[in-house]
Design a protein around this motif. Structure first.
Motif, mmCIF file in Angstrom:
data_model
loop_
_atom_site.group_PDB
_atom_site.id
_atom_site.type_symbol
_atom_site.label_atom_id
_atom_site.label_comp_id
_atom_site.label_asym_id
_atom_site.label_seq_id
_atom_site.Cartn_x
_atom_site.Cartn_y
_atom_site.Cartn_z
ATOM 1 N N ARG A 183 50.098 34.318 28.768
ATOM 2 C CA ARG A 183 51.438 34.015 29.279
ATOM 3 C C ARG A 183 51.703 34.747 30.591
ATOM 4 O O ARG A 183 52.245 34.163 31.543
ATOM 5 N N ASP A 184 51.309 36.016 30.675
ATOM 6 C CA ASP A 184 51.503 36.785 31.910
ATOM 7 C C ASP A 184 50.676 36.182 33.054
ATOM 8 O O ASP A 184 51.130 36.111 34.197
ATOM 9 N N THR A 185 49.453 35.766 32.741
ATOM 10 C CA THR A 185 48.598 35.139 33.753
ATOM 11 C C THR A 185 49.244 33.865 34.295
ATOM 12 O O THR A 185 49.256 33.633 35.513
ATOM 13 N N LEU A 217 52.460 33.119 34.344
ATOM 14 C CA LEU A 217 53.650 33.454 35.143
ATOM 15 C C LEU A 217 53.250 33.895 36.553
ATOM 16 O O LEU A 217 53.865 33.485 37.541
ATOM 17 N N MET A 220 48.372 38.134 27.136
ATOM 18 C CA MET A 220 47.875 38.065 28.520
ATOM 19 C C MET A 220 47.885 36.649 29.111
ATOM 20 O O MET A 220 48.171 36.499 30.293
ATOM 21 N N THR A 238 56.881 46.612 34.997
ATOM 22 C CA THR A 238 56.985 45.547 33.993
ATOM 23 C C THR A 238 55.930 45.764 32.907
ATOM 24 O O THR A 238 54.923 46.449 33.121
ATOM 25 N N ALA A 260 46.254 40.514 33.819
ATOM 26 C CA ALA A 260 46.903 39.227 34.097
ATOM 27 C C ALA A 260 47.382 39.146 35.543
ATOM 28 O O ALA A 260 47.418 38.052 36.128
ATOM 29 N N ALA A 266 53.922 43.572 31.954
ATOM 30 C CA ALA A 266 52.872 42.565 32.152
ATOM 31 C C ALA A 266 51.490 43.213 32.131
ATOM 32 O O ALA A 266 51.304 44.331 32.624
ATOM 33 N N SER A 267 50.544 42.502 31.551
ATOM 34 C CA SER A 267 49.167 42.986 31.521
ATOM 35 C C SER A 267 48.636 43.163 32.933
ATOM 36 O O SER A 267 48.821 42.302 33.787
#
Length: 255
Positions: free
Chosen positions: A3-5, A7, A1, A95, A101, A97-98
């Protein structure tokens, strides 16, 4: 999470820097208050009993910082509604992605933008007006603004996803924000000496009042005051509730 946050945060910051119109518009109002209303406050504070301790700029500057974070965070949902209309939110659903996030990246970007606007307000007040506040107090006031922006933008995103209406959202926010702003004492402090009893009691119920008082206490350097402690606790409780609401709404809408 994390990393997704990061981005999502970087994406929103790039979009903001490419089109900084909202940042410029958001800073214009507090600057107008500083130049056109601040000199009046100097006279009023000197001759009216019941005002908080400190000179006019120590009273007005932290209040304008809270006001900037209030409007910046509360109208963050407008951008999300635009993304919803053009299909960006639907693409995020595809995606891995969380979902949390998606919210955290956006609210962190809002916090950075509100803090940048608040720093500009402090710099202008230091350079142009007679602001005399400790550095530690100013930094604490900026931290309060950042947490307030996180709180309000999280609630704003959640409300935008529930309403899904670019017409209804701004109208509703204006209807809610105006009484909250007037009762918070941002421009004229709502104290026992100045306000009638019913108005003073309404102001004490308003959580934003305690946040404004915390900012003013920080600017005075009164770091051990009850007002700063109460305002900080109220703000942290609001942040926890708003992030919980926002996270659940994002997870539900993006499931």
């Amino acid at each position: 999470m994390p990393r997704d946050t990061l981005l999502i945060f970087l994406r929103d910051m790039k979009l903001c820097l490419r089109s900084p119109t909202w940042l410029i518009i958001g800073i214009m109002q507090p600057l107008l208050y500083l130049f056109l209303f601040g000199p009046l406050m100097v006279t009023v504070v000197d001759h009216t009993p019941g005002f908080p301790a400190g000179n006019a700029w120590v009273v007005l500057t932290p209040a304008l910082i809270v006001q900037t974070a209030l409007f910046s965070g509360s109208f963050a949902g407008v951008g999300l509604l635009t993304e919803y209309r053009v299909g960006v939110v639907d693409r995020f659903r595809g995606t891995p992605a969380s979902r949390s996030a998606l919210l955290f990246g956006k609210v962190l970007a809002q916090a950075v933008q509100a803090t940048a606007q608040s720093v500009l307000i402090v710099l202008v007040t230091l350079l142009v007006f007679d602001l005399d506040a400790p550095v530690s107090g100013m930094l604490l006031s900026l931290a309060i603004a950042a947490v307030l922006a996180i709180t309000l933008s999280s609630g704003s995103y959640a409300l935008a996803l529930i309403l899904k209406s670019e017409a209804a959202f701004p109208s509703l926010m204006n209807a809610v924000l105006l009484p909250l702003l007037l009762l918070s004492g941002v421009l004229l402090p709502v104290t026992e000496q100045l306000a009638p009893g019913w108005l003073y009691n309404l102001a004490r119920i308003n959580p934003l009042t305690h946040v404004v008082e915390a900012g003013r206490a920080a600017f005075r350097g009164d770091l051990g005051s009850t007002g700063l402690l109460t305002g900080s606790l109220v703000l942290l409780a609001m942040a926890a509730l708003a992030l919980l609401w926002g996270t659940r709404t994002f997870q539900k809408e993006n499931a």
